[in-house]
Design a protein around this motif. Sequence first.
Motif, PDB file in Angstrom:
ATOM      1  N   ALA A  29      53.502  41.904   3.939  1.00 17.71           N
ATOM      2  CA  ALA A  29      52.397  40.991   3.658  1.00 17.71           C
ATOM      3  C   ALA A  29      51.158  41.779   3.268  1.00 17.71           C
ATOM      4  CB  ALA A  29      52.100  40.142   4.893  1.00 17.71           C
ATOM      5  N   PRO A  30      50.449  41.369   2.229  1.00 23.14           N
ATOM      6  CA  PRO A  30      49.285  42.115   1.756  1.00 23.14           C
ATOM      7  C   PRO A  30      48.130  42.014   2.744  1.00 23.14           C
ATOM      8  CG  PRO A  30      49.477  40.037   0.591  1.00 23.14           C
ATOM      9  CD  PRO A  30      50.717  40.169   1.432  1.00 23.14           C
ATOM     10  N   GLU A  32      44.846  41.633   2.205  1.00 23.35           N
ATOM     11  CA  GLU A  32      43.692  40.803   1.871  1.00 23.35           C
ATOM     12  C   GLU A  32      44.120  39.424   1.384  1.00 23.35           C
ATOM     13  OE1 GLU A  32      40.672  41.627   2.462  1.00 23.35           O
ATOM     14  OE2 GLU A  32      40.873  43.770   2.830  1.00 23.35           O
ATOM     15  N   LEU A  33      43.404  38.390   1.820  1.00 27.00           N
ATOM     16  CA  LEU A  33      43.625  37.041   1.319  1.00 27.00           C
ATOM     17  C   LEU A  33      42.366  36.542   0.636  1.00 27.00           C
ATOM     18  CD1 LEU A  33      45.579  35.257   4.209  1.00 27.00           C
ATOM     19  CD2 LEU A  33      46.500  36.404   2.182  1.00 27.00           C
ATOM     20  N   THR A  41      45.364  32.465  -1.041  1.00 25.64           N
ATOM     21  CA  THR A  41      46.233  33.210  -1.948  1.00 25.64           C
ATOM     22  C   THR A  41      46.261  34.681  -1.559  1.00 25.64           C
ATOM     23  OG1 THR A  41      44.375  33.474  -3.496  1.00 25.64           O
ATOM     24  CG2 THR A  41      45.901  31.659  -3.916  1.00 25.64           C
ATOM     25  N   ASP A  42      47.375  35.347  -1.912  1.00 26.43           N
ATOM     26  CA  ASP A  42      47.462  36.780  -1.658  1.00 26.43           C
ATOM     27  C   ASP A  42      47.180  37.553  -2.944  1.00 26.43           C
ATOM     28  OD1 ASP A  42      49.813  36.694  -3.181  1.00 26.43           O
ATOM     29  OD2 ASP A  42      51.142  36.907  -1.461  1.00 26.43           O
ATOM     30  N   ASP A  43      47.355  38.885  -2.890  1.00 20.83           N
ATOM     31  CA  ASP A  43      46.982  39.700  -4.045  1.00 20.83           C
ATOM     32  C   ASP A  43      47.953  39.539  -5.206  1.00 20.83           C
ATOM     33  OD1 ASP A  43      49.112  41.026  -2.899  1.00 20.83           O
ATOM     34  OD2 ASP A  43      48.195  43.019  -3.005  1.00 20.83           O
ATOM     35  N   VAL A  48      49.452  31.089   0.055  1.00 20.97           N
ATOM     36  CA  VAL A  48      49.769  31.483   1.427  1.00 20.97           C
ATOM     37  C   VAL A  48      49.408  30.353   2.379  1.00 20.97           C
ATOM     38  CG1 VAL A  48      49.155  33.075   3.295  1.00 20.97           C
ATOM     39  CG2 VAL A  48      49.483  33.936   0.966  1.00 20.97           C
ATOM     40  N   TYR A 122      47.139  37.921  10.664  1.00 15.82           N
ATOM     41  CA  TYR A 122      45.755  37.909  10.199  1.00 15.82           C
ATOM     42  C   TYR A 122      44.821  37.444  11.318  1.00 15.82           C
ATOM     43  CZ  TYR A 122      47.456  38.438   5.428  1.00 15.82           C
ATOM     44  OH  TYR A 122      48.057  38.922   4.293  1.00 15.82           O
ATOM     45  N   TYR A 210      44.347  42.908   7.280  1.00 11.74           N
ATOM     46  CA  TYR A 210      44.727  41.666   7.952  1.00 11.74           C
ATOM     47  C   TYR A 210      43.543  40.964   8.618  1.00 11.74           C
ATOM     48  CZ  TYR A 210      49.489  42.978   6.927  1.00 11.74           C
ATOM     49  OH  TYR A 210      50.638  43.313   6.253  1.00 11.74           O
ATOM     50  N   ALA A 380      54.623  32.064   1.890  1.00 11.22           N
ATOM     51  CA  ALA A 380      54.059  32.489   0.601  1.00 11.22           C
ATOM     52  C   ALA A 380      54.879  31.859  -0.505  1.00 11.22           C
ATOM     53  CB  ALA A 380      54.074  34.009   0.479  1.00 11.22           C
TER      54      ALA A 380
END
Length: 467
Positions: A29-30, A32-33, A41-43, A48, A122, A210, A380
């Motif tokens: 999981a990236p 930053e959101l 949204t993710d990168d 998400v 997160y 996170y 996601a």
Amino acid sequence: MTIMSSTARCLGLVMLVLGLTTPAAASPAPPELGHEGRWLTDDQGRVVTVHGVNMVYKKPPYFPAAGGFGEKDARFLAENGFNAVRLGFAWNAVEPRPGVYDDEYIEKIRQTQQLLARHHIYSLVDSHQDAFNESVGASWSGFPDWATYADGFPVQPNPGFPLVYFTSPAQNQTWANFWRDRAAPDGVGLQEHYAAMWAHVAQRFTDQPYVLGYDLINEPWPGWEYPTCFPKGCPRFETGVLAPFEAKVMNAIRGVDRNHLLFYEPSLTNDFGTPNWMPNPTGDPKAGMSFHDYCLGQVDTCVTNGLERSAAEGVVGVVTEFGATKDATKLSALADRFDANMASWMFWSQAQDQTPDHPQEPPTGPHLMDPSIVRPYPRAVAGTPQQWQYDSTTGTFTLRYSTCRADSGQPFAPGARTEVFLPQSNYPGGYRVESQGADVVSSPDARLLQLTTSPGQDTVQVTVERR
């Protein structure tokens, strides 16, 4: 018409990349959101969804590790599908004296955030209070003594939290002074102190992975003005008093952190279903609305009020509190309602309460959640969700989504993965998957079901059933 035209455009672009569908390797999981309209949204641009819990330890020294939260508890949350925690801190502990900060306390909060991050959970860092301060009827002192000005008004009648908001003259006078930005003992306004405090806290999290964002203030109370908020909400207070205050906080945080989402909150009265008038205080494009669902009566307007208002402001809306009960039927019905609205949420367990009839319990993993809210959900989506639903009786989960990106309407790169979390407790004997428009690329009965869009598809329909 708009939906059809964007779908057609997306389908045409998908057709240009036919044959280029080698699945990409799964990635963690990236860190930053962001958001695109109502969606987190993710990168990669995937939509998400978060299922989370609250963790606010209201007993001195006001950090979860002191109450026993540790590695096994973070692992427990992750194993049950929770990918977010609303992590509370106390202004009272951060700034024990005007302009004097306790960095060791902030570090304790950050250590818990780092622990959660190791489990890909997160943190929504939350400045928490309930009825301001013990001296004016609160069950704990989220806000400091030195910021509490009751002007000699009596605390009584004080039936305890939360009814003290409605009954105590001292409680309402204290809030009135806060909204008037009364000067603290050092001559600096209370709101300026609060904004500076937040900037001091945020700079310790700005580079941490996170971090979902910052929840600026928990359940702000209008003070003496509260009778005007029923039944039609607080338009004057929210637009003329609360929004300018939260704008100060947002601007202060942006001085140290330009990236993380800033979640502002409407008045506490919205928790009970009154109309929501809260604007985006600064128009910040990286903003969200944190709102709660403790709606009274047979019709729950809290979810629709919050999501409609956040959509009108062009920000993401997240239900950051609901529950405070062990009634499994009620909790399951609430989770169904959130699914119907495709909403992200964070549960408030009864163990978090500190009310006259329920003292706070240790913030361990099982205390923070309830089995009735553990359910499958699309963590996601490589596309834009259109509908999802879970039938707890049969264990059937359905998901439908467009393959168009929420940010541009264009298709994802070949191999982009949709991820659906399927809890072990919901599928103890495994599951069967029927998918139209996507290929399953995860192992059989994996907790994280992964799919990639089949060539030429503009819509995906997924059904999961118990074995």
